[in-house]
Design an enzyme around this catalytic site. Structure first.
Site, PDB file in Angstrom:
ATOM      1  N   GLU A  28       0.847  -1.213   0.000  1.00 51.26           N
ATOM      2  CA  GLU A  28       0.000   0.000   0.000  1.00 51.26           C
ATOM      3  C   GLU A  28       0.871   1.248   0.000  1.00 51.26           C
ATOM      4  O   GLU A  28       1.840   1.341   0.762  1.00 51.26           O
ATOM      5  CB  GLU A  28      -0.900  -0.042   1.237  1.00 51.26           C
ATOM      6  CG  GLU A  28      -2.283   0.483   0.998  1.00 51.26           C
ATOM      7  CD  GLU A  28      -3.058  -0.374  -0.013  1.00 51.26           C
ATOM      8  OE1 GLU A  28      -3.094  -0.005  -1.198  1.00 51.26           O
ATOM      9  OE2 GLU A  28      -3.614  -1.401   0.399  1.00 51.26           O
ATOM     10  N   THR A  30       2.843   2.094  -2.219  1.00 52.60           N
ATOM     11  CA  THR A  30       4.151   1.779  -2.804  1.00 52.60           C
ATOM     12  C   THR A  30       4.175   2.058  -4.302  1.00 52.60           C
ATOM     13  O   THR A  30       5.239   2.262  -4.869  1.00 52.60           O
ATOM     14  CB  THR A  30       4.499   0.293  -2.589  1.00 52.60           C
ATOM     15  OG1 THR A  30       3.352  -0.489  -2.949  1.00 52.60           O
ATOM     16  CG2 THR A  30       4.880   0.010  -1.170  1.00 52.60           C
ATOM     17  N   GLY A 118     -12.265   2.587  -1.495  1.00 49.09           N
ATOM     18  CA  GLY A 118     -10.916   2.029  -1.618  1.00 49.09           C
ATOM     19  C   GLY A 118     -10.889   0.791  -2.498  1.00 49.09           C
ATOM     20  O   GLY A 118      -9.937   0.005  -2.443  1.00 49.09           O
ATOM     21  N   SER A 120     -11.381   1.056  -5.884  1.00 49.06           N
ATOM     22  CA  SER A 120     -11.070   1.537  -7.244  1.00 49.06           C
ATOM     23  C   SER A 120     -12.271   1.662  -8.154  1.00 49.06           C
ATOM     24  O   SER A 120     -12.218   1.254  -9.321  1.00 49.06           O
ATOM     25  CB  SER A 120     -10.056   0.616  -7.921  1.00 49.06           C
ATOM     26  OG  SER A 120      -8.847   0.691  -7.304  1.00 49.06           O
ATOM     27  N   SER A 121     -13.332   2.254  -7.641  1.00 54.12           N
ATOM     28  CA  SER A 121     -14.486   2.462  -8.510  1.00 54.12           C
ATOM     29  C   SER A 121     -14.126   3.401  -9.658  1.00 54.12           C
ATOM     30  O   SER A 121     -14.571   3.200 -10.797  1.00 54.12           O
ATOM     31  CB  SER A 121     -15.655   3.022  -7.697  1.00 54.12           C
ATOM     32  OG  SER A 121     -15.265   4.186  -7.015  1.00 54.12           O
ATOM     33  N   SER A 122     -13.290   4.398  -9.415  1.00 55.76           N
ATOM     34  CA  SER A 122     -12.994   5.339 -10.502  1.00 55.76           C
ATOM     35  C   SER A 122     -12.095   4.719 -11.565  1.00 55.76           C
ATOM     36  O   SER A 122     -12.325   4.929 -12.761  1.00 55.76           O
ATOM     37  CB  SER A 122     -12.423   6.647  -9.970  1.00 55.76           C
ATOM     38  OG  SER A 122     -11.485   6.414  -8.978  1.00 55.76           O
ATOM     39  N   GLU A 154      -6.673  10.390 -14.833  1.00 51.11           N
ATOM     40  CA  GLU A 154      -6.958  10.663 -13.414  1.00 51.11           C
ATOM     41  C   GLU A 154      -5.996  11.719 -12.853  1.00 51.11           C
ATOM     42  O   GLU A 154      -6.399  12.630 -12.130  1.00 51.11           O
ATOM     43  CB  GLU A 154      -6.867   9.351 -12.614  1.00 51.11           C
ATOM     44  CG  GLU A 154      -7.077   9.529 -11.149  1.00 51.11           C
ATOM     45  CD  GLU A 154      -8.254   8.747 -10.588  1.00 51.11           C
ATOM     46  OE1 GLU A 154      -8.806   7.884 -11.289  1.00 51.11           O
ATOM     47  OE2 GLU A 154      -8.600   9.017  -9.437  1.00 51.11           O
ATOM     48  N   ASP A 166      -4.300   0.712  -9.685  1.00 48.02           N
ATOM     49  CA  ASP A 166      -5.730   0.445  -9.850  1.00 48.02           C
ATOM     50  C   ASP A 166      -6.105   0.236 -11.316  1.00 48.02           C
ATOM     51  O   ASP A 166      -6.837  -0.705 -11.667  1.00 48.02           O
ATOM     52  CB  ASP A 166      -6.557   1.597  -9.273  1.00 48.02           C
ATOM     53  CG  ASP A 166      -6.198   1.887  -7.829  1.00 48.02           C
ATOM     54  OD1 ASP A 166      -5.518   1.060  -7.206  1.00 48.02           O
ATOM     55  OD2 ASP A 166      -6.597   2.947  -7.326  1.00 48.02           O
TER      56      ASP A 166
HETATM   57  C1  GLA Z   1      -5.165   4.615  -4.343  1.00 43.13           C
HETATM   58  C2  GLA Z   1      -4.375   4.952  -5.606  1.00 43.13           C
HETATM   59  C3  GLA Z   1      -3.365   3.861  -5.925  1.00 43.13           C
HETATM   60  C4  GLA Z   1      -2.502   3.503  -4.697  1.00 43.13           C
HETATM   61  C5  GLA Z   1      -3.386   3.298  -3.461  1.00 43.13           C
HETATM   62  C6  GLA Z   1      -2.560   3.144  -2.202  1.00 43.13           C
HETATM   63  O1  GLA Z   1      -5.969   3.495  -4.573  1.00 43.13           O
HETATM   64  O2  GLA Z   1      -5.247   5.121  -6.699  1.00 43.13           O
HETATM   65  O3  GLA Z   1      -2.551   4.250  -7.018  1.00 43.13           O
HETATM   66  O4  GLA Z   1      -1.526   4.480  -4.483  1.00 43.13           O
HETATM   67  O5  GLA Z   1      -4.287   4.363  -3.258  1.00 43.13           O
HETATM   68  O6  GLA Z   1      -1.791   1.986  -2.259  1.00 43.13           O
END
Ligand code: GLA
Length: 383
Positions: A28, A30, A118, A120-122, A154, A166
């Site tokens: 996370e 990273t 968290g 990744s809907s977008s 984005e 994502d």
């Molecule tokens: C969001 C970002 C990703 C990543 C995470 C954290 O989801 O879109 O690129 O940085 O946070 O790991």
């Protein structure tokens, strides 16, 4: 989807595209440090039905909001009234800036990826949109480039300075596997999810507005860390290049906040590689322990957790048969991910839900995720 599309546009859609959300098992914050991540594409996704138009207009119905947005491909600007449509606008803007000629589009869109959770809907919306345009316009793009262009949409159009994870997993995910992604080279390897284990997502149902600003602030702190460490390690260009041993040697030279952020990233990269080795060896206990350490580090050093995420994670840690549990995604609300023995899923549901409810007064959403494939056409009309 076809019925809904016909309702608005009076014809069948030329295609329906499905792009998955994701849950990140470990790694996370990273990705934007050129590091390693281990996400899974999940069976929660965006469905986008679309047909080309003969003019330059794009008409999009967001079925879940019961709203329509419209724009012209020769004048793309952000829309504050329909912020959800900025993903379509941003994708069109990036594709055109790369020299691709796009057809106008009629589209209808729905999603069961919870928004702002968290998962990744977008990114799923971006990837679904870009893929629909790719297929309908015959654009020559491989999936890695598709992911990179969605990330650019984005970053540069929506204004969230996210990494590549994502969009990459939504485009390239594989059924029954996680992907170990090297976010510098963009090489990746499949890491199968072991049999008889469940990937369980628990949603705090907390959403906070500060995610984008705090996220961008963390990024800047990491960059500051690299700049300071370069005095002692001139060869580095990202925290990915710093080993835990090197960090131990030079960390005292960093100011407090920056030191904590860098400590998280340096060790998190190392944890991802050890976690993958453990999963491949069938050592679920070690994998789970690394997930737990990741959470502690995100909470104490990276400071992106919140009381609700901590409550869910601590409740999960107490359930027998849970190998590991941690927050997932950017943080400040949203979801946790846990690796759970199949036989313990029911106990997880009951005990985590009741402990969380007792601590916060909120009933969490809990679901078991299947690892799914990346974006695909699920219906190509009757043509
Ligand atoms: C969001 C970002 C990703 C990543 C995470 C954290 O989801 O879109 O690129 O940085 O946070 O790991």
């Amino acid at each position: 989807m076809q019925n809904r599309f016909r309702q608005f546009f009076g014809m069948e859609a030329a295609l329906v595209v499905c792009a998955p959300g994701r849950v990140n098992l470990i790694g996370e914050h990273t990705d934007y440090n050129d590091g390693y991540v281990l996400p899974v594409a999940i069976d929660r996704s965006v469905l986008l039905a679309a047909s080309p138009r003969s003019d330059w207009r794009v008409v999009v119905h967001a079925l879940d909001f019961d709203q329509q947005a419209e724009f012209s491909l020769d004048d793309i600007t952000p829309d504050a009234e329909h912020p959800w449509s900025n993903y379509q606008r941003g994708v069109a803007w990036v594709l055109q800036s790369e020299g691709f000629t796009l057809p106008g589009l009629n589209a209808a869109l729905t999603s069961d990826v919870p928004i702002g959770a968290g998962l990744s809907s977008s990114a799923a919306v971006e990837v679904a949109t870009a893929y629909a345009w790719q297929v309908l316009g015959g654009l020559e793009l491989d999936r890695v480039r598709l992911a990179l262009l969605c990330q650019r949409a984005e970053n540069e159009f929506v204004g969230m300075n996210c990494g590549i994870m994502d969009q990459f997993i939504s485009a390239l995910g594989q059924r029954d596997s996680a992907l170990l992604i090297d976010c510098r080279s963009l090489d990746y390897e499949l890491v199968p999810i072991p049999a008889r284990t469940a990937v369980v997502v628990a949603d705090t149902r907390m959403r906070r507005d500060l995610v984008a600003s705090e996220y961008n602030a963390r990024r800047r702190e990491c960059e500051e860390g690299v700049r300071l460490l370069q005095r002692y390690l001139p060869g580095i260009t990202a925290l990915r290049d710093v080993s835990p041993a090197q960090f131990a040697e030079y960390q005292a030279r960093l100011p407090d906040g920056v030191r904590q952020r860098c400590r998280h990233v340096v060790h998190e990269n190392d944890r991802v590689l050890r976690a993958v080795a453990a999963l491949r060896a069938g050592d679920l206990d070690t994998f789970g322990q690394l997930m737990d350490e990741s959470h502690t580090s995100l909470r104490n050093d990276y400071e992106v957790s919140c009381p609700e995420l901590d409550a869910l994670v601590m409740a999960a840690w107490r359930v027998a048969g849970v190998y590991g549990s941690r927050m997932t995604g950017a943080g400040f609300g949203g979801c946790t991910v846990s690796l759970v023995d199949e036989g313990a899923v029911e106990a997880f549901r009951e005990r985590v839900a009741s402990a969380y409810q007792a601590a916060t007064g909120i009933a969490p959403e809990i679901y078991v995720c299947r690892a799914e494939a990346g974006v695909s056409v699920v219906d190509s009309g009757s043509s």
